[in-house]
Each structure stands twice: as C-alpha cells, then as structure tokens.
Write an enzyme that holds these catalytic residues in place. Structure first.
Site, PDB file in Angstrom:
ATOM      1  CE1 TYR A 117      36.276  28.685  50.593  1.00 21.97           C
ATOM      2  CE2 TYR A 117      37.472  26.804  51.763  1.00 21.97           C
ATOM      3  CZ  TYR A 117      37.086  27.960  51.476  1.00 21.97           C
ATOM      4  OH  TYR A 117      37.970  28.898  52.389  1.00 21.97           O
ATOM      5  CG  HIS A 145      41.235  25.555  58.312  1.00 29.21           C
ATOM      6  ND1 HIS A 145      40.650  26.904  58.767  1.00 29.21           N
ATOM      7  CD2 HIS A 145      42.257  25.566  59.314  1.00 29.21           C
ATOM      8  CE1 HIS A 145      41.178  27.315  59.407  1.00 29.21           C
ATOM      9  NE2 HIS A 145      42.352  26.674  59.858  1.00 29.21           N
ATOM     10  CE  LYS A 186      37.805  26.856  44.251  1.00 38.63           C
ATOM     11  NZ  LYS A 186      38.559  26.310  45.626  1.00 38.63           N
ATOM     12  N   PRO A 232      38.390  37.180  45.479  1.00 37.30           N
ATOM     13  CG  PRO A 232      39.331  38.508  46.971  1.00 37.30           C
ATOM     14  CD  PRO A 232      38.508  38.436  45.648  1.00 37.30           C
ATOM     15  CE1 TYR A 261      35.206  31.236  53.598  1.00 37.64           C
ATOM     16  CE2 TYR A 261      35.239  32.996  52.244  1.00 37.64           C
ATOM     17  CZ  TYR A 261      35.699  31.881  52.890  1.00 37.64           C
ATOM     18  OH  TYR A 261      36.907  31.349  52.025  1.00 37.64           O
TER      19      TYR A 261
HETATM   20  P1  RFL Z   1      51.205  37.033  40.538  1.00 35.94           P
HETATM   21  O1  RFL Z   1      51.163  36.529  42.108  1.00 35.94           O
HETATM   22  O2  RFL Z   1      50.455  38.319  40.199  1.00 35.94           O
HETATM   23  O3  RFL Z   1      52.697  36.906  39.891  1.00 35.94           O
HETATM   24  C1  RFL Z   1      53.072  37.499  38.704  1.00 35.94           C
HETATM   25  C2  RFL Z   1      54.352  37.902  38.808  1.00 35.94           C
HETATM   26  O4  RFL Z   1      54.749  38.662  37.510  1.00 35.94           O
HETATM   27  C3  RFL Z   1      55.446  40.046  37.735  1.00 35.94           C
HETATM   28  N1  RFL Z   1      55.283  40.820  36.669  1.00 35.94           N
HETATM   29  C4  RFL Z   1      56.397  40.754  35.846  1.00 35.94           C
HETATM   30  N2  RFL Z   1      57.507  40.132  35.439  1.00 35.94           N
HETATM   31  C5  RFL Z   1      58.432  40.440  34.442  1.00 35.94           C
HETATM   32  N3  RFL Z   1      57.714  41.310  33.677  1.00 35.94           N
HETATM   33  C6  RFL Z   1      56.525  42.017  33.400  1.00 35.94           C
HETATM   34  N4  RFL Z   1      56.219  42.948  32.493  1.00 35.94           N
HETATM   35  C7  RFL Z   1      55.851  41.672  34.624  1.00 35.94           C
HETATM   36  N5  RFL Z   1      54.437  42.078  35.138  1.00 35.94           N
HETATM   37  C8  RFL Z   1      54.201  41.477  36.218  1.00 35.94           C
HETATM   38  C9  RFL Z   1      54.733  40.536  39.131  1.00 35.94           C
HETATM   39  O5  RFL Z   1      55.689  41.325  39.688  1.00 35.94           O
HETATM   40  C10 RFL Z   1      54.685  39.275  39.927  1.00 35.94           C
HETATM   41  O6  RFL Z   1      55.604  38.914  40.570  1.00 35.94           O
HETATM   42  O7  RFL Z   1      50.259  35.868  39.775  1.00 35.94           O
HETATM   43  P2  RFL Z   1      50.221  34.220  39.698  1.00 35.94           P
HETATM   44  O8  RFL Z   1      51.613  33.652  39.789  1.00 35.94           O
HETATM   45  O9  RFL Z   1      49.624  33.903  38.675  1.00 35.94           O
HETATM   46  O10 RFL Z   1      49.553  34.171  40.849  1.00 35.94           O
HETATM   47  C11 RFL Z   1      48.092  34.266  41.222  1.00 35.94           C
HETATM   48  C12 RFL Z   1      47.947  34.494  42.540  1.00 35.94           C
HETATM   49  O11 RFL Z   1      48.576  35.529  42.947  1.00 35.94           O
HETATM   50  C13 RFL Z   1      46.396  35.111  42.840  1.00 35.94           C
HETATM   51  O12 RFL Z   1      45.673  34.394  42.045  1.00 35.94           O
HETATM   52  C14 RFL Z   1      45.914  34.824  44.390  1.00 35.94           C
HETATM   53  O13 RFL Z   1      46.665  35.876  45.223  1.00 35.94           O
HETATM   54  C15 RFL Z   1      44.373  35.250  44.376  1.00 35.94           C
HETATM   55  N6  RFL Z   1      44.031  35.300  45.809  1.00 35.94           N
HETATM   56  C16 RFL Z   1      43.608  34.037  46.315  1.00 35.94           C
HETATM   57  N7  RFL Z   1      43.917  33.006  45.768  1.00 35.94           N
HETATM   58  C17 RFL Z   1      43.677  31.681  46.406  1.00 35.94           C
HETATM   59  O14 RFL Z   1      43.890  30.543  45.804  1.00 35.94           O
HETATM   60  N8  RFL Z   1      43.162  31.501  47.788  1.00 35.94           N
HETATM   61  C18 RFL Z   1      42.994  32.630  48.501  1.00 35.94           C
HETATM   62  O15 RFL Z   1      42.897  32.692  49.568  1.00 35.94           O
HETATM   63  C19 RFL Z   1      43.201  33.916  47.696  1.00 35.94           C
HETATM   64  N9  RFL Z   1      43.088  35.344  48.520  1.00 35.94           N
HETATM   65  C20 RFL Z   1      43.728  36.421  46.628  1.00 35.94           C
HETATM   66  C21 RFL Z   1      43.391  36.444  47.775  1.00 35.94           C
HETATM   67  C22 RFL Z   1      43.865  37.677  45.937  1.00 35.94           C
HETATM   68  C23 RFL Z   1      43.794  38.808  46.818  1.00 35.94           C
HETATM   69  N10 RFL Z   1      44.158  40.200  46.344  1.00 35.94           N
HETATM   70  C24 RFL Z   1      45.296  41.029  46.780  1.00 35.94           C
HETATM   71  C25 RFL Z   1      43.550  40.197  44.833  1.00 35.94           C
HETATM   72  C26 RFL Z   1      43.034  37.470  48.700  1.00 35.94           C
HETATM   73  C27 RFL Z   1      43.243  38.742  48.005  1.00 35.94           C
HETATM   74  C28 RFL Z   1      42.816  40.030  48.999  1.00 35.94           C
HETATM   75  C1  PHB Z   2      42.886  34.855  53.083  1.00 33.60           C
HETATM   76  O1  PHB Z   2      43.375  34.488  54.097  1.00 33.60           O
HETATM   77  O2  PHB Z   2      43.591  35.904  52.728  1.00 33.60           O
HETATM   78  C2  PHB Z   2      41.879  34.447  52.402  1.00 33.60           C
HETATM   79  C3  PHB Z   2      40.857  33.124  52.770  1.00 33.60           C
HETATM   80  C4  PHB Z   2      39.807  33.043  52.136  1.00 33.60           C
HETATM   81  C5  PHB Z   2      39.460  33.734  51.198  1.00 33.60           C
HETATM   82  C6  PHB Z   2      40.312  34.742  50.743  1.00 33.60           C
HETATM   83  C7  PHB Z   2      41.138  35.161  51.384  1.00 33.60           C
HETATM   84  O3  PHB Z   2      38.253  33.211  50.341  1.00 33.60           O
END
Ligand code: RFL
Ligand code: PHB
Length: 389
Positions: free
Chosen positions: A384, A72, A297, A293, A201
């Site tokens: 971004y 994109h 980032k 989110p 957005y």
């Molecule tokens: P994770 O993915 O939470 O993984 C951590 C892992 O540790 C395990 N765990 C344990 N394991 C052993 N012992 C324990 N005591 C433990 N406790 C926990 C968990 O089961 C898990 O498997 O963290 P990590 O690796 O730091 O990754 C971070 C990302 O997952 C997170 O920042 C993103 O998903 C945030 N996020 C977005 N980030 C982006 O860069 N671009 C996006 O478009 C974006 N969209 C989002 C998002 C997060 C969202 N939510 C659900 C908050 C959209 C949403 C809706």
């Molecule tokens: C997503 O596709 O889940 C998504 C995309 C952009 C954002 C947050 C989540 O800023």
C-alpha cells in the site's frame, strides 16, 4: 517545429515527465487534446505513495502538497461490523502515504510548467504519432484549423487508456492482458468533514464501500455498483443511505452528509500492454496499464514509469543507451506487482455473487487472517505504501 521530446497528454504522467526533463535542460512540448480546465475538472486519485511525494518535491512543486495534504499512517478495514486498523507506518518500517488529490497535483504541475515557461499546447485536435520505428519520429496535430508538425527524438505516449499512442502500435508488436471486473464504483465528492481520520475500506454483504477524503472539510466516498448502473439512478439521499448501510455502526452514526459536488461511475479493469517501448515511442502511465482503484496505485504507477523514462532519456543525451534499452523491462516488473496487489485488494474487498457461498467464506477467512497475522498485515502495508523502485 522541432523539440527533443514530444509528450502526448497532460495528465500526471505527461506533466511529471515534462517537468523533470525540462529541468534537466531537455526541450519538451506537451500536446493535450483537452482544455486545461477539463483536465483539472476530472476527479480521480487521492493517495500518493512516498515516492510520488518525493518526486513532486524533487521537481520543486511540493509546497502546496505539504501545506494542504494529509499524511496518513494507517488505513482501516471494516468487515462484520467491526473496523480493524492496519498500521502502515509501523508495519512498513516508517513509511506513510499522503492524501492529496490528483486534481491538486495536476494543478501544481501545470503552474510549475507555466511559471518556468515550458511549452504546452491544449485543445490540440487529430493528434497523431508517426515514424517511431525510425530515428526521426514526428507528431502532428491541428489547432485552430492549422496543421502542425513536430519533429522530435522521442515521443512519450502519456495519453491515458484511450489515447492515440498505444492505438498507433501495430497489433502484431504488442501483447495485452486484461481483466474486467463485474462491477463499478460510484463515487461522490462533498463539502462535508470526513467520517474518520483515516480511510475506511469496507467489505459488506451489500457490496464494497470506501470512505476517503480530500481535506478536513471535503470527503470522497465510493460504493460498489452494478456495471449497467447510471448516475441518474442515484440521488444524493440514496447514495448516503447505501453508504451508511455498508459501514460499522459508529461510522454510520457519525457520517455527515450534504449535497454532492461531483458524482460519477467508473468501471474497474486490470490491463497491461507489453512491451512499453516501440522504437522511439514510449508508453507511460494509464496508456500502458490500468489497475482497479482499490489499491490506490494508478497515479503512483504513472509516476514510477516516469522516473524510469526520464532517467533513460537523460542518460541517452549523456551517451548511455542502457536506460532506453531496459525501460520496458524495468517498468513492467513494478507494474505487474502493483497489478497483482490491486487485483488482490479488489478480490478481497468486493462482493462477487458469482463466487457463491464458498467464495464468500474464503474471503471472510482471508480478512480474518489479514488482520490477525502480522505477516499478512505487513504484506498489505508494504504494498500500500509503495514497493521500492
Ligand atoms: P491520464 O490522467 O488519463 O492523462 C492522460 C491525458 O492524455 C490526454 N489524451 C490525449 N492528448 C492528446 N492526444 C490524444 N489523442 C489524447 N488522448 C488522451 C487526456 O485528455 C489526459 O489529459 O493518464 P496518466 O497521466 O497516465 O495518469 C494516470 C492516472 O490518472 C490514473 O492512473 C489514476 O487516476 C488512477 N486512480 C488512482 N490512482 C492512484 O494512484 N491513487 C488513487 O487513489 C486512485 N484513485 C483512480 C482513483 C482512478 C479512478 N478512476 C476515475 C478510474 C480513483 C478513481 C475513481
Ligand atoms: C480517493 O480518495 O479517490 C481514493 C482513495 C483510495 C483508493 C481509491 C481512491 O484506493
């Protein structure tokens, strides 16, 4: 057993780190409390910065992303019933983002790890970190009723916001900064074509909405909801009606709806823990910081931490301690800039009734300035697509 680096958590942070270190000849063990299927079932991020794309390529796990991911070059901001395109590529000097789901990234990294034969333990219970203030840290866990002790040189706490690593640091050694936003995001995934080629957005008087996607046939949509809202209150029909009401007329008319295949509510929070190193325990990714989110980032920050951490550990085994000593400082500089950007995007795009009419007028003026001023659009674009490492 003994390994050089014990990695807690098999999310993006743990899997990227495991792959980089293992490929550099450093022995790692990933210890995850959930099953593989559970980890893969979580629908999360969708937007990868160029630096994240590059790292997936560098570790030989980028093939499927290039086949299936969508490049994109811009995003759209919608307000007052009009859409305004931000040309990310032109404004950032040629950079783009890749729309490719976190689920797929995790899948590709798990496959790469398994194919290379590097060790992982899933469904580990009672995971604990010990003695990280000494030269001989340990991780213990139970699996199938058997207690395991892993001796190591370093522990990487990649276990997310609710993990055990940060929680094991004495309160006197850590300072945390937090902001909780007064709303959440209700998100759905559906097997329907995205409403537009680029992400939208939308700032609307009914609240924020985001139109994203996973492919040409799978959409991801979000609407701002109240903090005490429940998924059960939202039939698919109610969701589609609400989303449509927050979009411009053209998007509302062309929105293709269908049954949701996932629906969930996420609270929004900014959080930073400082420092990110405690002796031989390192925090990386959501274990150390959370961003709302809106700026896309979170996953990308986890990846930038891992770049610094893998560099530090590889240099340590080459006899250079500098990377270890400066790990926390290097990460936090970039982390705070992303925290600022995510907070700003959130403040700009959401409805904050508590800010009153004055707040709404200011927000509106800022949106107008943003799309009319090349300087302001450039600032959005460069953040971004991802600030330099
Ligand atoms: P994770 O993915 O939470 O993984 C951590 C892992 O540790 C395990 N765990 C344990 N394991 C052993 N012992 C324990 N005591 C433990 N406790 C926990 C968990 O089961 C898990 O498997 O963290 P990590 O690796 O730091 O990754 C971070 C990302 O997952 C997170 O920042 C993103 O998903 C945030 N996020 C977005 N980030 C982006 O860069 N671009 C996006 O478009 C974006 N969209 C989002 C998002 C997060 C969202 N939510 C659900 C908050 C959209 C949403 C809706
Ligand atoms: C997503 O596709 O889940 C998504 C995309 C952009 C954002 C947050 C989540 O800023």
């Amino acid at each position: 057993m003994r390994v050089q680096v014990a990695i807690i958590g098999s999310g993006p942070a743990g899997l990227f780190l495991g792959q980089i270190l293992s490929r550099a000849g450093i022995e790692t063990l990933i210890i995850e409390q959930r099953s593989k299927e559970y980890v893969l079932g979580r629908i999360r991020a969708g937007v990868l910065e160029q630096g994240t794309v590059d790292l997936l390529d560098e570790i030989g796990a980028g093939r499927r992303m290039h086949e299936q991911g969508l490049v994109h070059d811009g995003i759209e901001l919608c307000f007052d019933g009009q859409r305004h395109r931000i040309d990310l590529k032109t404004l950032s000097g040629g950079k783009s983002v890749m729309v490719y789901g976190q689920t797929e990234v995790t899948h590709d990294l798990m496959d790469a790890r398994q194919a290379a034969g590097y060790a992982s333990v899933y469904e580990a219970e009672q995971v604990r970190v010990h003695d990280f203030g000494t030269d001989r840290p340990k991780v213990t866990y139970r699996k199938d009723g058997v207690e395991h002790v892993v001796e190591c040189d370093f522990i990487a706490g990649c276990d997310g916001f609710h993990g055990v690593s940060r929680a094991s640091v004495p309160a006197s050694a850590i300072k945390t900064y937090e902001k909780i936003y007064p709303f959440g995001w209700l998100g759905i995934l559906s097997e329907t074509p995205p409403v537009s080629d680029e992400l939208i957005y939308s700032n609307h008087e009914r609240g924020f909405a985001l139109c994203s996607m996973r492919s040409h046939t799978r959409s991801r949509y979000y609407v701002q909801c109240s903090l005490d809202d429940k998924v059960e209150n939202w039939s698919d029909e109610r969701f589609w009606d609400e989303l449509r009401s927050r979009l411009d007329a053209k998007a509302a008319d062309s929105l293709v709806t269908g049954p949701s295949i996932e629906k969930s509510i996420a609270p929004l929070r900014s959080f930073v823990a400082e420092p990110m190193r405690f002796g031989r325990l390192f925090l990386a990714g959501d274990a150390a910081h959370i961003v709302p989110p809106t700026g896309a980032k979170g996953l990308n920050l986890a990846v930038s931490d891992v770049r610094y951490l893998s560099d530090a550990i590889i240099r340590h085994y080459g006899g250079d301690q500098q990377g270890i000593e400066t790990y926390s400082e290097r990460c936090l500089d970039r982390v705070w800039k992303a925290v600022r950007f995510s907070w700003w995007m959130t403040s700009l795009m959401h409805k904050f009734p508590e800010n009153g009419d004055f707040g709404q007028k200011i927000q509106h003026a800022e949106l107008g300035y943003l799309v009319d001023s090349q300087a302001a659009s450039t600032a959005l674009a460069e953040n971004y697509v991802g600030l330099p490492y």
